[in-house]
Write an enzyme that holds these catalytic residues in place. Structure first.
Site, PDB file in Angstrom:
ATOM      1  N   GLU A   1      -0.870   1.575  -5.105  1.00 42.82           N
ATOM      2  CA  GLU A   1      -0.590   2.999  -4.901  1.00 42.82           C
ATOM      3  C   GLU A   1      -1.656   3.857  -5.592  1.00 42.82           C
ATOM      4  O   GLU A   1      -1.402   5.001  -5.917  1.00 42.82           O
ATOM      5  CB  GLU A   1       0.857   3.349  -5.228  1.00 42.82           C
ATOM      6  CG  GLU A   1       1.356   2.972  -6.603  1.00 42.82           C
ATOM      7  CD  GLU A   1       0.885   3.937  -7.656  1.00 42.82           C
ATOM      8  OE1 GLU A   1      -0.224   3.707  -8.187  1.00 42.82           O
ATOM      9  OE2 GLU A   1       1.623   4.889  -7.984  1.00 42.82           O
ATOM     10  N   TRP A   2      -2.823   3.221  -5.774  1.00 42.55           N
ATOM     11  CA  TRP A   2      -4.055   3.923  -6.137  1.00 42.55           C
ATOM     12  C   TRP A   2      -3.993   4.638  -7.495  1.00 42.55           C
ATOM     13  O   TRP A   2      -4.696   5.632  -7.694  1.00 42.55           O
ATOM     14  CB  TRP A   2      -4.434   4.928  -5.035  1.00 42.55           C
ATOM     15  CG  TRP A   2      -4.297   4.395  -3.638  1.00 42.55           C
ATOM     16  CD1 TRP A   2      -4.765   3.203  -3.165  1.00 42.55           C
ATOM     17  CD2 TRP A   2      -3.641   5.049  -2.539  1.00 42.55           C
ATOM     18  NE1 TRP A   2      -4.436   3.075  -1.838  1.00 42.55           N
ATOM     19  CE2 TRP A   2      -3.760   4.190  -1.421  1.00 42.55           C
ATOM     20  CE3 TRP A   2      -2.981   6.272  -2.382  1.00 42.55           C
ATOM     21  CZ2 TRP A   2      -3.220   4.520  -0.173  1.00 42.55           C
ATOM     22  CZ3 TRP A   2      -2.450   6.605  -1.141  1.00 42.55           C
ATOM     23  CH2 TRP A   2      -2.571   5.735  -0.053  1.00 42.55           C
TER      24      TRP A   2
ATOM     25  N   ASP B   1      -9.923   3.700  -3.681  1.00 41.24           N
ATOM     26  CA  ASP B   1     -10.636   2.499  -3.230  1.00 41.24           C
ATOM     27  C   ASP B   1     -12.024   2.343  -3.841  1.00 41.24           C
ATOM     28  O   ASP B   1     -12.771   3.316  -4.004  1.00 41.24           O
ATOM     29  CB  ASP B   1     -10.792   2.521  -1.711  1.00 41.24           C
ATOM     30  CG  ASP B   1      -9.485   2.199  -1.012  1.00 41.24           C
ATOM     31  OD1 ASP B   1      -8.442   2.115  -1.688  1.00 41.24           O
ATOM     32  OD2 ASP B   1      -9.513   2.021   0.211  1.00 41.24           O
TER      33      ASP B   1
ATOM     34  N   GLN C   1      -1.605   6.386  -8.754  1.00 37.06           N
ATOM     35  CA  GLN C   1      -0.857   7.650  -8.775  1.00 37.06           C
ATOM     36  C   GLN C   1       0.464   7.473  -9.532  1.00 37.06           C
ATOM     37  O   GLN C   1       0.874   6.367  -9.861  1.00 37.06           O
ATOM     38  CB  GLN C   1      -0.600   8.102  -7.341  1.00 37.06           C
ATOM     39  CG  GLN C   1      -1.908   8.337  -6.595  1.00 37.06           C
ATOM     40  CD  GLN C   1      -1.710   8.806  -5.169  1.00 37.06           C
ATOM     41  OE1 GLN C   1      -0.602   9.100  -4.735  1.00 37.06           O
ATOM     42  NE2 GLN C   1      -2.790   8.872  -4.421  1.00 37.06           N
ATOM     43  N   ALA C   2       1.138   8.617  -9.765  1.00 37.64           N
ATOM     44  CA  ALA C   2       2.477   8.617 -10.373  1.00 37.64           C
ATOM     45  C   ALA C   2       2.514   7.840 -11.694  1.00 37.64           C
ATOM     46  O   ALA C   2       3.502   7.198 -12.015  1.00 37.64           O
ATOM     47  CB  ALA C   2       3.499   8.036  -9.384  1.00 37.64           C
TER      48      ALA C   2
ATOM     49  N   ASP D   1       0.826  -1.206   0.000  1.00 37.41           N
ATOM     50  CA  ASP D   1       0.000   0.000   0.000  1.00 37.41           C
ATOM     51  C   ASP D   1       0.868   1.267   0.000  1.00 37.41           C
ATOM     52  O   ASP D   1       2.108   1.198  -0.068  1.00 37.41           O
ATOM     53  CB  ASP D   1      -0.935  -0.062   1.223  1.00 37.41           C
ATOM     54  CG  ASP D   1      -2.286   0.579   0.968  1.00 37.41           C
ATOM     55  OD1 ASP D   1      -2.375   1.480   0.117  1.00 37.41           O
ATOM     56  OD2 ASP D   1      -3.258   0.207   1.652  1.00 37.41           O
TER      57      ASP D   1
HETATM   58  C1  GAL Z   1      -6.160   1.235   1.344  1.00 35.97           C
HETATM   59  C2  GAL Z   1      -6.257   0.180   0.255  1.00 35.97           C
HETATM   60  C3  GAL Z   1      -7.371  -0.750   0.629  1.00 35.97           C
HETATM   61  C4  GAL Z   1      -7.065  -1.394   1.966  1.00 35.97           C
HETATM   62  C5  GAL Z   1      -6.825  -0.306   3.013  1.00 35.97           C
HETATM   63  C6  GAL Z   1      -6.331  -0.896   4.320  1.00 35.97           C
HETATM   64  O1  GAL Z   1      -5.151   2.113   1.040  1.00 35.97           O
HETATM   65  O2  GAL Z   1      -6.482   0.791  -0.975  1.00 35.97           O
HETATM   66  O3  GAL Z   1      -7.548  -1.727  -0.366  1.00 35.97           O
HETATM   67  O4  GAL Z   1      -5.936  -2.220   1.839  1.00 35.97           O
HETATM   68  O5  GAL Z   1      -5.872   0.628   2.574  1.00 35.97           O
HETATM   69  O6  GAL Z   1      -6.133   0.093   5.288  1.00 35.97           O
END
Ligand code: GAL
Length: 443
Positions: free
Chosen positions: A225-226, A247, A228-229, A153
């Site tokens: 890392e969602w 998410d 990004q970058a 993450d």
């Molecule tokens: C987020 C992630 C989620 C889950 C969560 C846990 O950053 O995108 O899928 O893992 O953290 O805190």
């Protein structure tokens, strides 16, 4: 370290082609299939819930159709300290009385694989110890515990590791986004020539990649890392899959929004490297049956990892049937065609329109068993969707002819053999539902 091979992409011609990477450790050629604790249980994870999921994967027949990873997400460790002798993260003994190794052993005994979670920062998103600066120790610990999958993450990035520019994500989870889905240009925007693989984000994820590859164990590497970058530009060189958005939630507007974003990033997907549209929400929230099957159909068709995120002991049979759909799983796991299905027509909108509520509706992709064709109704009311063979590029490619002809067709939801179908198909489609067909030989 990683060998590059050029693969023919099945992306639309206007998308740039890509190079997929054969992993040194030989895992991750196909999208991962499995289960993860987060969407079902959030921080309330423990061995009982993990083993319930693992056992249900067997009794419900999910292992038999290919789901094999059982992944522990955030909040599995003691919160405030590492082991003061070894420096290792300490599994919470109340949640995991036999340690993560004990749980992983039990998972392995069922013929399944075990996954764990950390962050490329000082803490996980839930505030638990994470791996920046101690990547080798943590990778070695995970390997010693028998871990087969790491979700990594992006929380608590120290200030000396932040990026020079803001790598905008078009759902607004990072950077400023304009209505047409392009990122606003300001003094935080990277120059067009900027190579995001040189960013600190890319470096943080490469350090863990190298730590994992140094272990005497095959560990699938899932970047979180969602999006990004500009991760689709360097994800292939770094991990097996990479999240492309913030998410997911168990709601149709969010699922449509993610599908819309991902539809512009599919050039990065091929064998060995996959855009991760986030874990499945089938079974969660108040999504309709139609929304659940569109969600699953498009996650499979775009070759996202398919990681179930619900309490399997409570899953209604109808939704289990969606997760076990043989036609979609076969497409996801196809051994000959690595590319995703792609839109051939947007439908409600002109082609290439960025619209979070009305993503592209008409999709097709090649597979060993034929061409998968999907048509989605993004509207809030029932509407007709017409698939016309002559518009489907993959059929044209396969048969070197335009104008259609007739094809052998199977309905992917009912398994019904529709025989030799001329011209195409026209169906009334419920709100947010998807019709899907496997189109085979011409006839
Ligand atoms: C987020 C992630 C989620 C889950 C969560 C846990 O950053 O995108 O899928 O893992 O953290 O805190």
């Amino acid at each position: 370290m990683l060998v590059s091979i050029a693969l023919i992409t099945t992306a639309l011609a206007v998308l740039p082609s890509t190079h997929a990477l054969v992993r040194k450790n030989g895992i991750g050629k196909l999208p991962a299939l499995g289960w993860n604790s987060w969407n079902a249980f959030s921080c309330g994870v423990d061995e009982d819930k993990i083993m319930t999921a693992a056992n249900e994967m067997i009794s419900l027949g999910l292992r038999d159709v290919g789901y094999n990873y059982v992944n522990i997400d955030d909040c599995w460790s003691i919160k405030d300290a590492r082991d003061n002798v070894t420096g290792q993260i300490v599994p919470d003994p109340a949640k995991f009385p036999s340690g993560i190794k004990g749980t992983a052993d039990k998972i392995h005994a069922l013929g399944l694989k075990a996954g764990i979670y950390s962050s490329a920062g000082t803490e996980t998103c839930g505030g638990y110890p994470a791996s920046i600066g101690v990547e080798e120790l943590d990778a070695a610990t995970f390997a010693a515990w028998g871990i087969d999958y790491l979700k990594y993450d992006n929380c608590y990035v120290p200030s000396n590791w932040t990026d020079r520019y803001i790598g905008c994500v078009p759902d607004g989870t990072n950077g400023a986004v304009l209505a047409n889905g392009t990122c606003a240009v300001d003094n935080t925007t990277a120059p067009a020539t900027y190579d995001w693989s040189t960013s600190n984000t890319a470096k943080r994820y490469r350090i863990m990649r190298d730590a994992l590859l140094a272990q005497n164990r095959k560990i699938l590497y899932s970047l979180c890392e969602w999006g990004q970058a500009a991760v689709p530009t360097w994800g292939n060189a770094t991990g097996n899959s990479w999240r492309v958005t913030g998410d997911i939630t168990a709601s149709w507007p969010r699922i449509a929004q993610i599908l819309n974003e991902n539809s512009f990033l599919l050039h990065a997907v091929d064998f060995w490297g996959h855009n991760d549209a986030d874990m499945l929400e089938v079974g969660n929230g108040n999504m309709t049956r139609e929304e659940s099957r569109s969600h699953f159909a498009f996650w499979a068709a775009t070759k996202s990892p398919l990681i179930i995120g619900t309490a399997l002991d409570l899953l209604p049979a109808e939704l289990l049937g969606i997760l076990k759909n043989g036609y979609l799983l076969a497409f996801s796991q196809d051994g000959s065609f690595g590319g995703p299905a792609t839109p051939y027509k947007w439908g409600t909108n002109p082609d290439w329109t960025f619209d979070a509520l009305h993503p592209a509706e008409y999709w097709s992709g090649l597979s060993e068993k034929g061409t998968l064709v999907l048509a989605l109704n993004t509207w809030n009311v029932t509407a007709n969707r017409e698939i016309v063979w002559s518009e489907v590029p993959h059929l044209e490619t396969k048969h070197h002819e335009r104008g259609g002809g007739a094809f052998e067709v199977t309905d992917i939801w009912t398994g019904e053999d529709l025989g030799c179908v001329q011209h195409g198909l026209n169906r009334s489609v419920n709100s947010h539902d998807t019709i899907g067909f496997l189109v085979g030989n011409s006839c």
